[in-house]
Design a protein around this motif. Structure first.
Motif, PDB file in Angstrom:
ATOM      1  N   VAL A  71       0.911  -1.151  -0.043  1.00 53.98           N
ATOM      2  CA  VAL A  71       0.030  -0.008   0.044  1.00 53.98           C
ATOM      3  C   VAL A  71       0.682   1.033   0.003  1.00 53.98           C
ATOM      4  N   LEU A  72       1.746   1.200   0.859  1.00 58.75           N
ATOM      5  CA  LEU A  72       2.880   2.409   0.896  1.00 58.75           C
ATOM      6  C   LEU A  72       3.587   2.517  -0.356  1.00 58.75           C
ATOM      7  N   ALA A  73       3.932   1.593  -1.067  1.00 59.86           N
ATOM      8  CA  ALA A  73       4.828   1.561  -2.264  1.00 59.86           C
ATOM      9  C   ALA A  73       3.856   2.045  -3.539  1.00 59.86           C
ATOM     10  N   LEU A  74       2.500   1.797  -3.357  1.00 62.77           N
ATOM     11  CA  LEU A  74       1.574   1.938  -4.603  1.00 62.77           C
ATOM     12  C   LEU A  74       1.285   3.374  -4.315  1.00 62.77           C
ATOM     13  N   SER A  75       1.015   3.977  -3.355  1.00 61.70           N
ATOM     14  CA  SER A  75       0.589   5.194  -2.857  1.00 61.70           C
ATOM     15  C   SER A  75       1.740   6.284  -3.303  1.00 61.70           C
ATOM     16  N   LEU A  84       1.832   6.640  -6.844  1.00 62.28           N
ATOM     17  CA  LEU A  84       0.839   7.591  -7.411  1.00 62.28           C
ATOM     18  C   LEU A  84       1.038   8.919  -7.061  1.00 62.28           C
ATOM     19  N   GLY A  85       1.770   9.342  -5.856  1.00 64.26           N
ATOM     20  CA  GLY A  85       2.103  10.527  -5.372  1.00 64.26           C
ATOM     21  C   GLY A  85       3.112  10.867  -6.335  1.00 64.26           C
ATOM     22  N   ALA A  86       4.122  10.202  -6.849  1.00 69.71           N
ATOM     23  CA  ALA A  86       5.101  10.583  -7.911  1.00 69.71           C
ATOM     24  C   ALA A  86       4.663  10.786  -9.388  1.00 69.71           C
ATOM     25  N   LEU A  87       3.525   9.926  -9.694  1.00 69.13           N
ATOM     26  CA  LEU A  87       2.895  10.111 -10.929  1.00 69.13           C
ATOM     27  C   LEU A  87       2.205  11.380 -10.938  1.00 69.13           C
ATOM     28  N   ALA A  88       1.860  11.977  -9.850  1.00 74.84           N
ATOM     29  CA  ALA A  88       1.094  13.186  -9.620  1.00 74.84           C
ATOM     30  C   ALA A  88       2.007  14.242  -9.900  1.00 74.84           C
ATOM     31  N   LEU A  89       3.361  14.157  -9.396  1.00 72.81           N
ATOM     32  CA  LEU A  89       4.352  15.217  -9.620  1.00 72.81           C
ATOM     33  C   LEU A  89       4.656  15.313 -10.916  1.00 72.81           C
ATOM     34  N   LEU A  90       4.757  14.178 -11.636  1.00 69.37           N
ATOM     35  CA  LEU A  90       5.198  13.852 -13.015  1.00 69.37           C
ATOM     36  C   LEU A  90       4.209  14.682 -14.032  1.00 69.37           C
ATOM     37  N   GLN A  91       2.826  14.544 -13.727  1.00 71.21           N
ATOM     38  CA  GLN A  91       1.645  15.250 -14.411  1.00 71.21           C
ATOM     39  C   GLN A  91       1.728  16.481 -14.169  1.00 71.21           C
ATOM     40  N   TYR A 106      -4.813   0.469 -12.031  1.00 70.00           N
ATOM     41  CA  TYR A 106      -3.859   0.785 -10.774  1.00 70.00           C
ATOM     42  C   TYR A 106      -4.732   1.426  -9.775  1.00 70.00           C
ATOM     43  N   ASN A 107      -5.406   2.418  -9.985  1.00 78.02           N
ATOM     44  CA  ASN A 107      -6.122   3.396  -8.846  1.00 78.02           C
ATOM     45  C   ASN A 107      -7.178   2.478  -8.218  1.00 78.02           C
ATOM     46  N   GLY A 108      -8.099   1.663  -9.059  1.00 77.58           N
ATOM     47  CA  GLY A 108      -8.910   0.746  -8.852  1.00 77.58           C
ATOM     48  C   GLY A 108      -8.370  -0.170  -7.944  1.00 77.58           C
ATOM     49  N   ALA A 136      -3.443  10.250  -1.767  1.00 80.94           N
ATOM     50  CA  ALA A 136      -2.717  10.198  -2.861  1.00 80.94           C
ATOM     51  C   ALA A 136      -3.274  10.496  -4.102  1.00 80.94           C
ATOM     52  N   PHE A 137      -4.550   9.627  -4.183  1.00 77.13           N
ATOM     53  CA  PHE A 137      -5.356  10.020  -5.415  1.00 77.13           C
ATOM     54  C   PHE A 137      -5.994  11.327  -5.648  1.00 77.13           C
ATOM     55  N   ALA A 138      -6.278  11.984  -4.397  1.00 77.40           N
ATOM     56  CA  ALA A 138      -6.990  13.195  -4.470  1.00 77.40           C
ATOM     57  C   ALA A 138      -5.938  14.294  -4.919  1.00 77.40           C
ATOM     58  N   PHE A 139      -4.790  14.060  -4.427  1.00 74.46           N
ATOM     59  CA  PHE A 139      -3.455  14.805  -4.820  1.00 74.46           C
ATOM     60  C   PHE A 139      -3.266  14.544  -6.600  1.00 74.46           C
ATOM     61  N   PHE A 140      -3.531  13.460  -6.798  1.00 72.01           N
ATOM     62  CA  PHE A 140      -3.354  13.136  -8.518  1.00 72.01           C
ATOM     63  C   PHE A 140      -4.470  13.930  -9.116  1.00 72.01           C
ATOM     64  N   THR A 141      -5.487  13.705  -8.635  1.00 77.36           N
ATOM     65  CA  THR A 141      -6.512  14.570  -9.302  1.00 77.36           C
ATOM     66  C   THR A 141      -6.259  16.092  -9.566  1.00 77.36           C
ATOM     67  N   LEU A 142      -5.797  16.802  -8.329  1.00 78.32           N
ATOM     68  CA  LEU A 142      -5.521  17.937  -8.145  1.00 78.32           C
ATOM     69  C   LEU A 142      -4.458  18.212  -9.452  1.00 78.32           C
TER      70      LEU A 142
END
Ligand code: NDX
Length: 256
Positions: free
Chosen positions: A9-13, A16-23, A123-125, A217-223
């Motif tokens: 869970v920690l790794a996947l989250s 996801l946070g890293a993907l958010a920053l990439l976006q 992934y997120n689901g 992490a998902f809320a941050f990704f969405t943002l």
């Protein structure tokens, strides 16, 4: 059978946070290339009708957690919070998969983004569903906790704004039309990205209600994903329509 691995869970989250920053770094300056930001004269064979595209892309976000919930053995009966929260997530994606695509009047969607979008939804689901069904533990009175109640309220408010704004956008076009007009009414009175504002409020509400790392992490990704897009929509409108309402903001009413 499956069990909870907190390190997974920690790794996947974190990813996801890293993907958010990439976006954020990719799409702050240039918008992601679909809808009104797609380059003209794109090869038509590289696209799928909006209906199919949104259905295919969003389906895993409904199916994966729904299956995790249904197939867990032994069934998770205690506590109520986890199942309820997982159902909220599925409820949003039920709308996004089975209702939104059938009414959309959007332009054909680029296959390449569809591919990444689908991967993302799997992934997120999985992450949200796996965490809620196998890992999350809430006290029995979680349903009366201020985090749960205020988060749920924000979730419902955001979802209402999101669905209402989706509807207002759709009504700007007759079937078959592909032109862009100035959105009017609802929260579009205040912001260019009313649908995005609703979606962001929704997922931050969900994060507060679940009080969990994957959901934050998902809320941050969405943002990071649709926040910049709201800004690019806003710039597009200002450039395209000389009579665009001057007081309208990009994403957050009265602020930005
Ligand atoms: N799908 C979320 N990243 C995404 C698709 C794109 O659900 O490579 C994220 C989602 C994906 C993204 C998804 C994940 C990351 C990707 C990205 C593309 C690149 C990126 C894969 C999965 C990527 C890395 C680097 C990490 C791999 O013709 P048209 O289509 O423009 O028509 C539009 C119409 N419309 C108008 N009609 C008339 N006049 C006007 N002025 C109009 N303005 C718009 O309205 C559409 O038919 C419709 C809505 O358009 P628009 O542009 O406002 O919204 P749209 O972006 O299409 O989103 C639709 C809804 C919306 O409610 C939004 O909140 C929600 O989906 N959404 C969208 C994206 C992501 C997301 C939610 C989330 O993160 N939670």
């Amino acid at each position: 059978s499956m069990q909870c691995f907190p390190s997974l869970v920690l790794a996947l989250s974190s990813l996801l946070g890293a993907l958010a920053l990439l976006q954020l770094s990719l799409y702050l300056r240039v918008p992601s290339r679909y809808g009104k930001h797609e380059e003209r004269l794109c090869r038509p064979q590289g696209r799928l009708p909006a209906r199919c595209a949104w259905f295919v892309q969003e389906l895993p976000s409904f199916l994966v957690p729904a299956l995790l919930l249904a197939l867990r053995s032994p069934p998770r009966l205690e506590p109520l919070g986890c199942r309820l929260l997982c159902c909220l997530f599925c409820w949003h994606y039920f709308y996004r998969t089975f209702i939104y695509p059938f009414f959309t009047r959007g332009r054909p969607f680029p296959l390449q983004l569809l591919f990444f979008g689908t991967l993302f939804c799997i992934y997120n689901g999985f992450l949200q569903g796996y965490y809620l069904i196998y890992c999350a533990e809430y006290p029995n009175d979680w349903c009366t906790d201020i985090r749960f109640t205020s988060g749920l309220l924000l979730f419902l408010l955001g979802m209402g704004i999101n669905i209402h704004s989706d509807l207002l956008l759709r009504q700007l076009r007759k079937p078959g039309e592909v032109t862009y007009k100035i959105p009017q009414g609802g929260l579009f009175t205040y912001v260019s990205g009313a649908n995005y504002f609703g979606e962001i409020v929704e997922w931050f509400g969900f994060a507060i209600a679940t009080w969990s790392l994957p959901a934050f992490a998902f809320a941050f990704f969405t943002l990071c994903c649709i926040g910049p897009r709201a800004y690019h929509h806003h710039r597009y409108y200002l450039k395209t329509f000389t009579d665009y309402p001057k007081s309208r903001k990009a994403l957050i009413p009265f602020v930005f």
